[in-house]
Motif scaffolding. Sequence first.
Motif, mmCIF file in Angstrom:
data_model
loop_
_atom_site.group_PDB
_atom_site.id
_atom_site.type_symbol
_atom_site.label_atom_id
_atom_site.label_comp_id
_atom_site.label_asym_id
_atom_site.label_seq_id
_atom_site.Cartn_x
_atom_site.Cartn_y
_atom_site.Cartn_z
ATOM 1 N N GLU A 103 27.173 45.692 39.430
ATOM 2 C CA GLU A 103 28.238 45.625 38.077
ATOM 3 C C GLU A 103 29.713 45.713 38.923
ATOM 4 O OE1 GLU A 103 28.623 47.676 34.196
ATOM 5 O OE2 GLU A 103 26.837 46.515 34.484
ATOM 6 N N ILE A 104 30.697 44.829 38.610
ATOM 7 C CA ILE A 104 32.267 45.201 38.927
ATOM 8 C C ILE A 104 32.650 46.315 37.745
ATOM 9 C CG2 ILE A 104 34.505 44.133 38.795
ATOM 10 C CD1 ILE A 104 32.973 41.629 39.713
ATOM 11 N N SER A 105 33.310 47.146 38.506
ATOM 12 C CA SER A 105 33.694 48.390 37.460
ATOM 13 C C SER A 105 35.186 48.657 37.661
ATOM 14 C CB SER A 105 32.857 49.786 38.058
ATOM 15 O OG SER A 105 33.041 49.823 39.400
ATOM 16 N N GLY A 106 35.647 48.082 38.714
ATOM 17 C CA GLY A 106 37.264 48.166 38.691
ATOM 18 C C GLY A 106 37.926 47.465 39.660
ATOM 19 N N VAL A 107 39.246 47.446 39.840
ATOM 20 C CA VAL A 107 39.925 46.912 40.987
ATOM 21 C C VAL A 107 41.166 47.839 41.116
ATOM 22 C CG1 VAL A 107 39.285 44.416 40.158
ATOM 23 C CG2 VAL A 107 41.431 45.348 39.542
ATOM 24 N N GLN A 108 41.532 47.466 42.468
ATOM 25 C CA GLN A 108 42.718 48.288 42.858
ATOM 26 C C GLN A 108 43.390 47.376 43.849
ATOM 27 O OE1 GLN A 108 42.353 51.594 45.577
ATOM 28 N NE2 GLN A 108 39.906 51.482 45.120
ATOM 29 N N GLY A 109 44.798 47.776 44.124
ATOM 30 C CA GLY A 109 45.575 46.902 45.043
ATOM 31 C C GLY A 109 45.127 47.440 46.384
ATOM 32 N N ASP A 110 45.173 46.570 47.234
ATOM 33 C CA ASP A 110 44.793 46.728 48.763
ATOM 34 C C ASP A 110 46.114 46.972 49.561
ATOM 35 O OD1 ASP A 110 44.139 46.602 51.293
ATOM 36 O OD2 ASP A 110 43.021 44.403 51.319
ATOM 37 N N PRO A 111 46.150 48.367 49.893
ATOM 38 C CA PRO A 111 47.214 48.789 50.459
ATOM 39 C C PRO A 111 47.616 48.059 51.808
ATOM 40 C CG PRO A 111 45.771 50.262 50.578
ATOM 41 C CD PRO A 111 45.171 49.455 49.478
ATOM 42 N N GLN A 112 46.724 47.572 52.528
ATOM 43 C CA GLN A 112 46.985 46.666 53.675
ATOM 44 C C GLN A 112 47.175 45.277 53.563
ATOM 45 O OE1 GLN A 112 43.510 47.522 56.189
ATOM 46 N NE2 GLN A 112 43.090 49.422 55.545
ATOM 47 N N HIS A 113 47.416 44.801 52.407
ATOM 48 C CA HIS A 113 47.579 43.372 52.182
ATOM 49 C C HIS A 113 49.131 43.260 52.190
ATOM 50 C CE1 HIS A 113 47.538 39.500 50.458
ATOM 51 N NE2 HIS A 113 46.170 39.264 50.959
ATOM 52 N N PRO A 114 49.642 42.067 53.060
ATOM 53 C CA PRO A 114 51.043 42.365 53.256
ATOM 54 C C PRO A 114 51.854 41.561 51.975
ATOM 55 C CG PRO A 114 50.016 40.414 54.529
ATOM 56 C CD PRO A 114 48.771 41.198 54.014
ATOM 57 N N ALA A 115 51.062 40.984 51.151
ATOM 58 C CA ALA A 115 51.776 40.282 50.035
ATOM 59 C C ALA A 115 52.265 41.397 48.967
ATOM 60 C CB ALA A 115 50.653 39.309 49.186
ATOM 61 N N ASN A 116 51.402 42.432 49.032
ATOM 62 C CA ASN A 116 51.708 43.248 47.670
ATOM 63 C C ASN A 116 51.642 44.849 48.187
ATOM 64 O OD1 ASN A 116 48.687 42.821 48.014
ATOM 65 N ND2 ASN A 116 48.428 43.822 46.051
ATOM 66 N N PHE A 117 51.066 45.121 49.380
ATOM 67 C CA PHE A 117 50.811 46.570 49.882
ATOM 68 C C PHE A 117 50.275 47.456 48.823
ATOM 69 C CE2 PHE A 117 54.464 44.716 52.383
ATOM 70 C CZ PHE A 117 53.727 44.649 53.710
#
Length: 404
Positions: free
Chosen positions: A30-44
């Motif tokens: 079950e999907i329980s949450g999301v967070q930003g990916d600190p390694q992603h170059p679009a949004n850090f």
Amino acid sequence: MANTRSTCCYCGVGCGLIIETTVDATEHQEISGVQGDPQHPANFGRLCTKGSTLHLSAQPYIYDEVRGRSPWLRSIREAAPTLTDWDNASETVAKRLVDIIQTHGPDAVGFYLSGQLLTEDYYVFNKLAKGLVGTNNVDSNSRLCMSSAVAGYKQTLGSDAPPCCYEDIDHASTIFITGSNTAFAHPILFRRIEKAREENPSQKLVVVDVRETDTARSADLFLKIQPGTDVVLHHGMLHVMLQNNWINHNYIAKHTEGFGDLAQRVADYSPTVVSQICGVTTEDLFEAAQLFACSTGTLSLYCQGLNQSAAGTDKNTTLINLHLATGQIGKAGAGPFSLTGQPNAMGGREVGAMANLMSGHRDIKNADDRDELAAIWGVPTVPETPGLTAVPMFEALRQGTLKA
């Protein structure tokens, strides 16, 4: 708890996500949450309100109310749908498509793709349609969302490929936003602009819009133009640049052609004429032209205000002309940067997701390009006739010439 890296499916920034999934003793996920990916170059790691609440759309009660957990099948259109399994569903779809292709030919089938697909998914659909089925009836949201940007890039730079990246925001001296309420429509990208301005207080923000938007309220210079006068504004800015010798003669001579004709075209667009048509002052027009031309690096960001228009291609082209005339391209912090409406409309075009394109920016009319792609895919040929684009595809479906 398990974590899966993915991409936000909303706007054109394409932020990286980490999806949090809980797994119970029965291995129910079950999907329980999301967070930003600190390694992603679009949004850090940054996420806007929509992205940060994306997991709420996957809650069990929403699935129970509105989402199908399994495939359903109608034996005939008028019948009620019945529950089936994936093997039967896949086999049914494949068989029906094969029957249509054998009876009516490959061009009786069409594929309309979303800008929310991953690049790999886009590519597989193109390989299926153009390589296996044998039709170029493949189009995508890029047709309805970004076709003006595509045409503008093609007829000025020769290729549908933005010569910029997000990192240019950090190096620009002037950011020129037109036809985009970036603060509202691409919020994480606008946060990056705000951060760049904090770190470089001399960086200028020029905004062109018909409304005083959230983006406009942050601008150092706001040009509130009359609707539909973008081309006149661009011609007027080039007129001022020519008048004050703010153009890059060396770049024009080395890298462009046809500038003489363009200079003649804009000769009639004096500041007085442009002021009357666009509704901006001659002083603001002068300042906008000077900031654009004389900056060490000017990055323009533009979206649907320049695309969703009967003159969209002209608006895109005349803006790119300003970059070419001033040499504000091909260096850090400079260039014309079309912002996309959906997160992967550009990625789809890279792998051919339009009826007149092939993967890797190959030309559908070029026999060598077709032969190269056929060899890569291991098929005898790929079709050379451009397929149906989005709107004609749906018209053909209604008329009955397109069967699926």
